[in-house]
Design a protein around this motif. Structure first.
Motif, PDB file in Angstrom:
ATOM      1  N   PRO A 377       0.829  -1.211   0.000  1.00 11.85           N
ATOM      2  CA  PRO A 377       0.000   0.000   0.000  1.00 11.85           C
ATOM      3  C   PRO A 377       0.860   1.257   0.000  1.00 11.85           C
ATOM      4  O   PRO A 377       2.015   1.259   0.428  1.00 11.85           O
ATOM      5  CB  PRO A 377      -0.791  -0.106   1.314  1.00 11.85           C
ATOM      6  CG  PRO A 377      -0.646  -1.525   1.759  1.00 11.85           C
ATOM      7  CD  PRO A 377       0.668  -2.003   1.228  1.00 11.85           C
ATOM      8  N   CYS A 378       0.271   2.352  -0.493  1.00  7.82           N
ATOM      9  CA  CYS A 378       0.887   3.671  -0.361  1.00  7.82           C
ATOM     10  C   CYS A 378      -0.182   4.641   0.120  1.00  7.82           C
ATOM     11  O   CYS A 378      -1.373   4.440  -0.134  1.00  7.82           O
ATOM     12  CB  CYS A 378       1.533   4.140  -1.663  1.00  7.82           C
ATOM     13  SG  CYS A 378       0.441   4.151  -3.105  1.00  7.82           S
ATOM     14  N   LEU A 379       0.227   5.658   0.832  1.00  6.68           N
ATOM     15  CA  LEU A 379      -0.691   6.566   1.514  1.00  6.68           C
ATOM     16  C   LEU A 379      -1.661   7.223   0.541  1.00  6.68           C
ATOM     17  O   LEU A 379      -1.248   7.900  -0.403  1.00  6.68           O
ATOM     18  CB  LEU A 379       0.099   7.637   2.269  1.00  6.68           C
ATOM     19  CG  LEU A 379      -0.720   8.642   3.076  1.00  6.68           C
ATOM     20  CD1 LEU A 379      -1.494   7.931   4.184  1.00  6.68           C
ATOM     21  CD2 LEU A 379       0.179   9.718   3.659  1.00  6.68           C
ATOM     22  N   ASP A 380      -2.955   6.999   0.776  1.00  9.62           N
ATOM     23  CA  ASP A 380      -4.026   7.606  -0.015  1.00  9.62           C
ATOM     24  C   ASP A 380      -3.899   7.296  -1.503  1.00  9.62           C
ATOM     25  O   ASP A 380      -4.461   8.004  -2.345  1.00  9.62           O
ATOM     26  CB  ASP A 380      -4.043   9.130   0.208  1.00  9.62           C
ATOM     27  CG  ASP A 380      -5.368   9.763  -0.212  1.00  9.62           C
ATOM     28  OD1 ASP A 380      -6.410   9.088  -0.121  1.00  9.62           O
ATOM     29  OD2 ASP A 380      -5.354  10.933  -0.664  1.00  9.62           O
ATOM     30  N   GLY A 381      -3.145   6.253  -1.842  1.00  8.04           N
ATOM     31  CA  GLY A 381      -2.976   5.876  -3.239  1.00  8.04           C
ATOM     32  C   GLY A 381      -2.172   6.849  -4.065  1.00  8.04           C
ATOM     33  O   GLY A 381      -2.106   6.724  -5.290  1.00  8.04           O
ATOM     34  N   ILE A 390       5.104   5.784   1.986  1.00 14.97           N
ATOM     35  CA  ILE A 390       4.884   4.460   2.570  1.00 14.97           C
ATOM     36  C   ILE A 390       5.542   4.447   3.943  1.00 14.97           C
ATOM     37  O   ILE A 390       6.259   5.371   4.317  1.00 14.97           O
ATOM     38  CB  ILE A 390       5.462   3.321   1.694  1.00 14.97           C
ATOM     39  CG1 ILE A 390       6.994   3.460   1.563  1.00 14.97           C
ATOM     40  CG2 ILE A 390       4.798   3.289   0.327  1.00 14.97           C
ATOM     41  CD1 ILE A 390       7.654   2.289   0.837  1.00 14.97           C
ATOM     42  N   THR A 391       5.310   3.381   4.704  1.00 11.66           N
ATOM     43  CA  THR A 391       5.914   3.252   6.030  1.00 11.66           C
ATOM     44  C   THR A 391       7.053   2.232   5.984  1.00 11.66           C
ATOM     45  O   THR A 391       7.100   1.380   5.086  1.00 11.66           O
ATOM     46  CB  THR A 391       4.889   2.786   7.063  1.00 11.66           C
ATOM     47  OG1 THR A 391       4.491   1.430   6.753  1.00 11.66           O
ATOM     48  CG2 THR A 391       3.659   3.693   7.072  1.00 11.66           C
ATOM     49  N   ALA A 395       7.306  -1.304   3.616  1.00 12.76           N
ATOM     50  CA  ALA A 395       8.491  -1.671   2.830  1.00 12.76           C
ATOM     51  C   ALA A 395       9.036  -3.015   3.299  1.00 12.76           C
ATOM     52  O   ALA A 395       9.423  -3.869   2.486  1.00 12.76           O
ATOM     53  CB  ALA A 395       9.554  -0.590   2.945  1.00 12.76           C
ATOM     54  N   GLY A 396       9.076  -3.199   4.624  1.00 14.17           N
ATOM     55  CA  GLY A 396       9.593  -4.450   5.179  1.00 14.17           C
ATOM     56  C   GLY A 396       8.724  -5.639   4.814  1.00 14.17           C
ATOM     57  O   GLY A 396       9.238  -6.723   4.483  1.00 14.17           O
ATOM     58  N   ASP A 397       7.392  -5.477   4.872  1.00 11.81           N
ATOM     59  CA  ASP A 397       6.494  -6.582   4.513  1.00 11.81           C
ATOM     60  C   ASP A 397       6.721  -7.013   3.067  1.00 11.81           C
ATOM     61  O   ASP A 397       6.824  -8.206   2.771  1.00 11.81           O
ATOM     62  CB  ASP A 397       5.034  -6.153   4.683  1.00 11.81           C
ATOM     63  CG  ASP A 397       4.582  -6.113   6.132  1.00 11.81           C
ATOM     64  OD1 ASP A 397       5.297  -6.668   6.996  1.00 11.81           O
ATOM     65  OD2 ASP A 397       3.526  -5.515   6.405  1.00 11.81           O
TER      66      ASP A 397
END
Length: 414
Positions: A377-381, A390-391, A395-397
């Motif tokens: 996912p990325c924030l608000d697309g 991103i968080t 990134a780690g997942d």
């Protein structure tokens, strides 16, 4: 093999900071800023123990040998160039996730059966030469002499541009990989949409990459004085252009509930004389159409012009259309999608199948072997914008799923 999330995040931040200070986050291909990022990246590849080189097409490749040299390589990667003012994580996440997996693999003392290549493809984003996915085209043997002769506004040819970044355009034939020469290609990428975030799903498994077609549509009327020409006597090209723009929007909107929705965009328009006191005599527009439905992508522009031509003729206008580029939809391989699903399940991460509405280097890499993509996912697309975010956990997942997918593919593929 243990993924070092902090190391991955530090690298993401470090590379993203190599940007045009007047326009963050910008690192355009074929610029000195891009070369600065490439130098940093190559140094990180070498420090991680990868055999590092730039191939003839200008791709930066880091390699870990496999235990069975007879096996085809597995490729992981993405790109490090950006669009203007966007790309803090778009592209570089895939490159640096691949680097983190390779380094963690080497540090664990493990060795894959397959050779592993981490690739930073040259110029995935549309370049000033009017061409995108330049490095992956080169890898697939899809860079033509016509492509190499393309010029950017300052006069540099693409041939000269590839040499500028360290490639060897005269040796392109030697770097082209034939069909079936790559065991698998896997890329981690931000979704560039809102589906994963809105459904609170951490991992997306890409089903296919949309086809993209671009056409140049020209509406021709007559330039006249804006004050002295009565409205009934005008042949206003911009009025005709507006009819086409609205019709394209409504037709694409009508597909929103289809299984294979289509999007259409007039993202560029040039009007002449382009003066406040002149009736526009010509409007040249670029229509871009995207969908996983190949037939719909091909037919959209032709049908739009055909159906609107009578209305434009009533306005004393003519309209013509010519194709600029066409890339067919590309399916992700079922075997790789299954490996991504199994990898995610083993890590306790929920998944969702979804198509990619954006183009990627995988479209051309697919000519050399099967491909797959992992979305996070990325924030608000938001993407291709300064707000792209991103968080570290996201990134780690994605990187942990990539690592486990690689292990599964290494055992499952011949």
């Amino acid at each position: 093999m243990t993924i070092d999330q902090a190391r991955l995040w530090n690298r993401l931040e470090a590379l993203s900071e190599i940007t045009d200070p007047e326009r963050p986050w910008t690192r355009r291909s074929f610029t000195l800023r891009f070369l600065e990022g490439r130098d940093w990246l190559a140094a990180e590849f070498r420090a991680a123990g990868l055999e590092t080189a730039i191939d003839a097409a200008g791709n930066l490749i880091g390699r870990l040998p496999g235990s069975d040299p007879a096996l085809k390589p597995i490729l992981i990667g993405s790109h490090s160039d950006t669009v203007p003012s966007g790309g803090r994580y778009d592209g570089i996440l895939g490159v640096l996730a691949g680097l983190e997996v390779a380094q963690s693999l080497a540090e664990s003392g493990q060795r894959l059966r397959h050779p592993l290549e981490i690739v930073d493809f040259l110029a995935e984003e549309p370049s000033e030469f009017g061409l995108s996915c330049i490095g992956s085209r080169g890898l697939a043997g899809a860079l033509s002499e016509e492509h190499l002769a393309l010029r950017r506004p300052d006069g540099m040819t693409l041939r000269e541009g590839i040499a500028f970044v360290g490639g060897r355009p005269e040796e392109l034939a030697s770097v082209a990989r034939p069909g079936g020469s790559v065991a698998a290609y896997v890329e981690v990428h931000i979704e560039q949409g809102r589906v994963l975030e809105s459904e609170a799903v951490p991992i997306g498994i890409v089903t296919d990459i949309v086809g993209i077609r671009r056409e140049r549509i020209t509406v021709t009327g007559r330039a006249d004085h804006a004050g002295a020409t009565p409205m009934p006597l005008r042949a206003d090209a911009l009025v005709g252009a507006s009819r086409l723009i609205e019709a394209a929007y409504r037709r694409a909107l009508a597909t929103a509930r289809d299984n294979q929705p289509l999007v259409a965009t007039f993202g560029r328009i040039e009007v002449s004389p382009n003066a406040a006191n002149a009736v526009p005599g010509e409007a040249v527009m670029i229509l871009e159409v995207r969908s996983g439905d190949e037939a719909a992508v091909k037919a959209f522009g032709e049908a739009l012009v055909r159906d609107l031509r009578p209305a434009l003729e009533e306005l004393r206008l003519t309209v013509t259309s010519e194709p600029i580029s066409h890339v067919a939809p590309t399916a992700c391989a079922q075997d790789i999608r299954k490996a991504i699903a199994d990898a995610s399940a083993s890590l306790g991460l929920a998944t969702r199948d979804l198509p990619s509405g954006a183009g990627h280097d995988g479209v051309f890499v697919a000519r050399t072997g099967p491909i797959g993509m992992i979305f996070v996912p990325c924030l608000d697309g938001r993407s291709h914008a300064p707000e792209e975010s991103i968080t570290p956990e996201q990134a780690g997942d994605g990187t942990r799923v990539l690592a486990q997918t690689l292990r599964l593919l290494d055992t499952r593929l011949s």
